[in-house]
Design a protein around this motif. Structure first.
Motif, PDB file in Angstrom:
ATOM      1  N   GLY A 102       0.807  -1.211   0.000  1.00 36.87           N
ATOM      2  CA  GLY A 102       0.000   0.000   0.000  1.00 36.87           C
ATOM      3  C   GLY A 102       0.838   1.258   0.000  1.00 36.87           C
ATOM      4  O   GLY A 102       0.568   2.211  -0.750  1.00 36.87           O
ATOM      5  N   LEU A 103       1.876   1.294   0.813  1.00 39.10           N
ATOM      6  CA  LEU A 103       2.714   2.485   0.908  1.00 39.10           C
ATOM      7  C   LEU A 103       3.542   2.694  -0.350  1.00 39.10           C
ATOM      8  O   LEU A 103       3.746   3.831  -0.789  1.00 39.10           O
ATOM      9  CB  LEU A 103       3.607   2.374   2.140  1.00 39.10           C
ATOM     10  N   LEU A 104       4.004   1.601  -0.961  1.00 41.02           N
ATOM     11  CA  LEU A 104       4.735   1.730  -2.218  1.00 41.02           C
ATOM     12  C   LEU A 104       3.837   2.238  -3.342  1.00 41.02           C
ATOM     13  O   LEU A 104       4.324   2.852  -4.297  1.00 41.02           O
ATOM     14  CB  LEU A 104       5.346   0.381  -2.607  1.00 41.02           C
ATOM     15  N   SER A 105       2.541   1.999  -3.230  1.00 39.60           N
ATOM     16  CA  SER A 105       1.620   2.464  -4.272  1.00 39.60           C
ATOM     17  C   SER A 105       1.375   3.963  -4.197  1.00 39.60           C
ATOM     18  O   SER A 105       0.880   4.561  -5.156  1.00 39.60           O
ATOM     19  CB  SER A 105       0.286   1.718  -4.168  1.00 39.60           C
ATOM     20  N   ALA A 106       1.685   4.573  -3.057  1.00 38.64           N
ATOM     21  CA  ALA A 106       1.476   6.015  -2.892  1.00 38.64           C
ATOM     22  C   ALA A 106       2.723   6.758  -3.339  1.00 38.64           C
ATOM     23  O   ALA A 106       3.813   6.507  -2.818  1.00 38.64           O
ATOM     24  CB  ALA A 106       1.173   6.334  -1.432  1.00 38.64           C
ATOM     25  N   PRO A 120       5.592   9.680  -3.589  1.00 39.02           N
ATOM     26  CA  PRO A 120       6.135  10.477  -2.488  1.00 39.02           C
ATOM     27  C   PRO A 120       5.304  11.711  -2.155  1.00 39.02           C
ATOM     28  O   PRO A 120       5.107  12.026  -0.980  1.00 39.02           O
ATOM     29  CB  PRO A 120       7.531  10.861  -2.990  1.00 39.02           C
ATOM     30  N   GLU A 121       4.787  12.398  -3.185  1.00 39.19           N
ATOM     31  CA  GLU A 121       4.025  13.613  -2.905  1.00 39.19           C
ATOM     32  C   GLU A 121       2.751  13.329  -2.123  1.00 39.19           C
ATOM     33  O   GLU A 121       2.294  14.155  -1.323  1.00 39.19           O
ATOM     34  CB  GLU A 121       3.710  14.373  -4.189  1.00 39.19           C
ATOM     35  N   ALA A 122       2.170  12.136  -2.324  1.00 40.95           N
ATOM     36  CA  ALA A 122       0.960  11.781  -1.581  1.00 40.95           C
ATOM     37  C   ALA A 122       1.277  11.567  -0.106  1.00 40.95           C
ATOM     38  O   ALA A 122       0.497  11.977   0.774  1.00 40.95           O
ATOM     39  CB  ALA A 122       0.329  10.529  -2.179  1.00 40.95           C
ATOM     40  N   LEU A 123       2.392  10.948   0.187  1.00 42.50           N
ATOM     41  CA  LEU A 123       2.762  10.723   1.583  1.00 42.50           C
ATOM     42  C   LEU A 123       3.217  12.016   2.251  1.00 42.50           C
ATOM     43  O   LEU A 123       2.986  12.215   3.448  1.00 42.50           O
ATOM     44  CB  LEU A 123       3.837   9.648   1.673  1.00 42.50           C
ATOM     45  N   VAL A 124       3.870  12.905   1.500  1.00 39.62           N
ATOM     46  CA  VAL A 124       4.218  14.217   2.047  1.00 39.62           C
ATOM     47  C   VAL A 124       2.957  14.964   2.453  1.00 39.62           C
ATOM     48  O   VAL A 124       2.859  15.509   3.564  1.00 39.62           O
ATOM     49  CB  VAL A 124       5.037  15.035   1.034  1.00 39.62           C
TER      50      VAL A 124
END
Length: 508
Positions: free
Chosen positions: A245-249, A251-255
């Motif tokens: 799930g986290l790899l699918s997001a 970097p800008e989405a997690l920021v």
């Protein structure tokens, strides 16, 4: 041996290929040299891997891209989605060094483990290089990319990046005139926290001889709390808190998700990851990359072979309040809640009230939390290091001028000799005067002397006494023993208890 012609176009060999810098003011700056591969694609969330080599001469006259973040800092570049070659170092070399085995000063920027870069103007290394050092700084992964917990991937990736940059220094700094056996690693705020962690990390053992740590933060995450942070950010990003799930997001989405989560922390203490400390990312005491938090590691003697110069500001938290980074605390109940959130004993509240009887609640809160988060922890690191056989020195930044406070980050442009850099006027409270410039020369000289010889110019801390240098204008002060009433308040307060009392509730 490097090839130098002086002026523009000086070239140096590196493991990846030849690089060309630019000389101004008697110093050659070589900027944006890759020390590791871009940590994206199949390398995302993994430990740093070697950088690819290049043909010909690489022009290194501009800083490399910064790590994913939302910050826009004065005079510094901003991150743009798609910027990937973020693991770079910068080197400042005095012209004419000719491979003279100069001391190496390696700088790690701060920024709450969430933002910042080596390109900030107050981190320019030219003044330190003119003092006889080879200066190196690095970019590393920050925020979720560097410190977020991802199941199945290593924690503390930002620290692993820093260790990789130090290995780059060990392997190649001689070609820039530096001595790989005389490296001082230095940092401020989360950069200083990184320095303390590197002193405790097996992966960094033997990579540096000395350490400078200004305003070391006292916060570290357990694996459980790091997992709770990930769950909240994943929920905000609308992905599963799993590796897939986290790899699918991107970097800008997690920021963006981390920014929204931090904003919630400042306004909603019931649901916050930290009730009164909205810094989401901290080094994770995972038992592998970071076996123990630095204070415990120092107590075991893990870092006794590294000399330490520690410093903090007298009024750390006033800066964080000025930039809106901490919650507003204006009532006695708010202050009691804040102390409970960090498990601080009630006697501390009573003690600060007695020492500051006429101060408003906000000032007592800022004084107490500045000491809890930075000042007392930094001092204890120096003391613990000395008790277990290490050599350590302690200083305090106490410079006041008009309404300018000795607050968090104000010491950095002084020690770097960059009082006229973009953004420095805000940090130091206005344009510098002659007394400020004299203080800057004294602080820079102390850094340079410590990096060269291990002696900043005043007595070391011992097992029974804590001499402390107070940096001030018009002149400094030296106390033979740090035995103030304020220190007495903290004597029996265990920092092991200073963790958020309530973890975040699970997502969902």
């Amino acid at each position: 041996m490097s090839e130098r012609s002086g002026g523009a176009g000086a070239e140096f060999p590196t493991a990846g290929g030849r690089v060309r810098g630019r000389s101004t003011g008697g110093v050659t700056a070589v900027l944006g040299i890759p020390y590791a591969a871009p940590p994206f694609g199949t390398l995302r969330f993994r430990e740093p891997r070697p950088a690819a080599a290049w043909d010909g001469v690489r022009e290194c006259t501009a800083f490399g891209p910064v790590a994913p973040q939302s910050a826009e800092l004065p005079g510094a570049p901003v991150w743009r989605p798609g910027d990937e070659d973020i693991l770079t170092v910068n080197v400042w070399v005095p012209d004419g060094a000719h491979g003279g085995a100069l001391p190496v000063f390696f700088w790690i920027h701060g920024g709450a483990y969430t933002f910042g870069s080596s390109a900030q103007p107050d981190f320019d290394g030219r003044a330190l290089a003119r003092a006889g050092l080879v200066v190196v700084s690095c970019n590393y992964r920050v925020g979720f990319e560097g410190f977020g917990h991802v199941p199945g991937f290593p924690d503390n990736r930002g620290l692993l990046d820093q260790a990789a940059a130090l290995r780059w220094v060990r392997a190649g700094i001689a070609d820039f005139g530096g001595d790989p056996g005389n490296v001082t690693v230095a940092g401020h705020s989360s950069g200083a926290g990184s320095v303390a962690c590197l002193m405790a990390m097996p992966q960094a053992a033997g990579l540096f001889r000395r350490a400078v740590a200004h305003s070391v933060p006292s916060a570290y995450h357990s694996v459980e709390l790091a997992m709770a942070v990930t769950r909240r950010i994943a929920r905000e990003a609308e992905v599963a808190p799993t590796a897939r799930g986290l790899l699918s997001a991107p970097p800008e989405a997690l920021v963006a998700a981390a920014d929204r989560t931090a904003a919630t922390c400042r306004t909603d203490p019931v649901a916050a990851v930290h009730a009164f400390d909205p810094v989401l990312f901290q080094p994770v005491v995972d038992g592998e990359v970071l076996p123990a938090d630095p204070l415990r590691a120092f107590a075991s003697g893990a870092a006794r072979n590294v000399d330490l110069l520690a410093c903090h500001a007298l009024e750390e938290y006033w800066f964080l309040h000025a930039v809106g980074a901490v919650r507003e605390v204006t009532t006695e109940q708010d202050l009691a809640d804040a102390a409970e959130a960090l498990r601080l004993p009630a006697e501390l509240l009573d003690g600060y009230r007695a020492l500051l009887p006429d101060a408003p609640v906000l000032d007592r809160y800022l004084a107490l939390f500045g000491d809890a988060r930075f000042a007392e922890y930094t001092t204890r690191l120096a003391e613990q290091h000395a008790r277990t056989g290490g050599r350590s020195y302690l200083a305090r930044f106490a410079r006041r001028r008009g309404t300018a406070r000795p607050w968090h980050t104000a010491d950095v442009p002084f020690a770097f000799g960059n009082l006229d850099a973009a953004g420095a006027a805000f940090l130091i409270g206005g344009p510098p005067d002659d007394e400020d410039r004299a203080l800057s020369r004294r602080m820079l000289s102390a850094w340079a002397g410590f990096a060269a010889t291990g002696d900043p110019g005043w007595p070391a801390v011992t097992a029974t006494a804590t001499p402390v240098r107070s940096w001030a204008v018009p002149c400094d002060r030296l106390a033979s023993c740090d035995a103030t009433a304020l220190r007495a308040l903290w004597r029996d307060v265990p920092f092991a208890l200073m963790r958020p009392a309530r973890p975040a509730p699970p997502a969902g």
